[in-house]
Design an enzyme around this catalytic site. Sequence first.
Site, mmCIF file in Angstrom:
data_model
loop_
_atom_site.group_PDB
_atom_site.id
_atom_site.type_symbol
_atom_site.label_atom_id
_atom_site.label_comp_id
_atom_site.label_asym_id
_atom_site.label_seq_id
_atom_site.Cartn_x
_atom_site.Cartn_y
_atom_site.Cartn_z
ATOM 1 N N ILE A 141 0.860 -1.187 0.000
ATOM 2 C CA ILE A 141 0.000 0.000 0.000
ATOM 3 C C ILE A 141 0.895 1.236 0.000
ATOM 4 C CG2 ILE A 141 -1.643 1.353 1.355
ATOM 5 C CD1 ILE A 141 -2.935 -1.059 -0.003
ATOM 6 N N LYS A 142 0.696 2.091 -1.001
ATOM 7 C CA LYS A 142 1.511 3.302 -1.118
ATOM 8 C C LYS A 142 0.866 4.450 -0.358
ATOM 9 C CE LYS A 142 3.687 4.424 -5.080
ATOM 10 N NZ LYS A 142 3.803 4.659 -6.535
ATOM 11 N N LEU A 143 1.676 5.093 0.456
ATOM 12 C CA LEU A 143 1.231 6.241 1.252
ATOM 13 C C LEU A 143 2.239 7.372 1.074
ATOM 14 C CD1 LEU A 143 0.645 4.188 4.517
ATOM 15 C CD2 LEU A 143 -1.192 5.157 3.135
#
Length: 337
Positions: A141-143
């Site tokens: 998951i990219k944040l």
Amino acid sequence: MSGSPVKRQRMESALDQLKQFTTVVADTGDFNAIDEYKPQDATTNPSLILAAAQMPAYQELVEEALAYGKRLGGSQEEQVTNAVDKLFVLFGAEILKKIPGRVSTEVDARLSFDRDAMVARARRLIELYKEAGVSKDRVLIKLASTWEGIQAGKELEEQHGIHCNMTLLFSFAQAVACAEAGVTLISPFVGRILDWHVANTDQKSYEPLEDPGVKSVTKIYNYYKKFGYKTIVMGASFRNTGEIKALAGCDFLTISPQLLGELLKDTSKLVPMLSAKAAQASPLEKVHLDEKAFRWLHNEDRMAVEKLSDGIRKFAADAVKLERMLTERMFSTENGK
């Protein structure tokens, strides 16, 4: 005939040589462009998904996402949000059919300063992947690497076993905070740092080893290896193959199909420029950052402050464009659907 293996070895592409010391990742939403480069992983972002969603080849995925949003119902806004999340996951699931490793899917950049909302959206994406038959072990998951994003990453890793890829990383402060948070992977940007220096200083071109983006990632890599952090360093955002070659040996590098194509045609010799062993000799000292120290140190880096905010704005703008496109297709009367 005996000379042919040597000749063949000499003609090995820069891409194949790079794969010997770095995990190669494809940076694209256009999964039909991935096959010939045989990457281990793939990364997507809102801009890449927006571009791919406008290609004729992917209209079935768009239609499926729209149908999903409608099926869940709710307000127009909720239907579109659900369709967007579904579209990201549909692209990710298709990409995973073509690669052995993991795909990175990005949380809406408009949530970059809301830790709880980022955690909730990440969990929702993982739930959608599960419904599509994809285990969370195959998803990053990219944040955005804001303070709130980094803390969301820490919570997702520790409490939910969700792997995170911290993106839009431009400063050493961001890298230190991510290491202390124990996230799976960081994406320090190279090309966007170069862009800033070209736009804001008198120097308009750099040799690869003097490239400020290359120097930034090299420092971060050396720091992580010297102090034994397990977080993977994945250089991202490249403007040319010189930057990529200057970071050979970095844990991972995520590269656009265009530059992967250039590396495939390039037969020049490649040598590792980074290594965990060499990192031990670097003069870097260990740093601890609480929120106040992080905000101060990051704020001292004008380039990083400007590029982080600019990156969030760009991804947010492309998220809005994607929503607009889906809204038109879902609700316009002319569509007849």
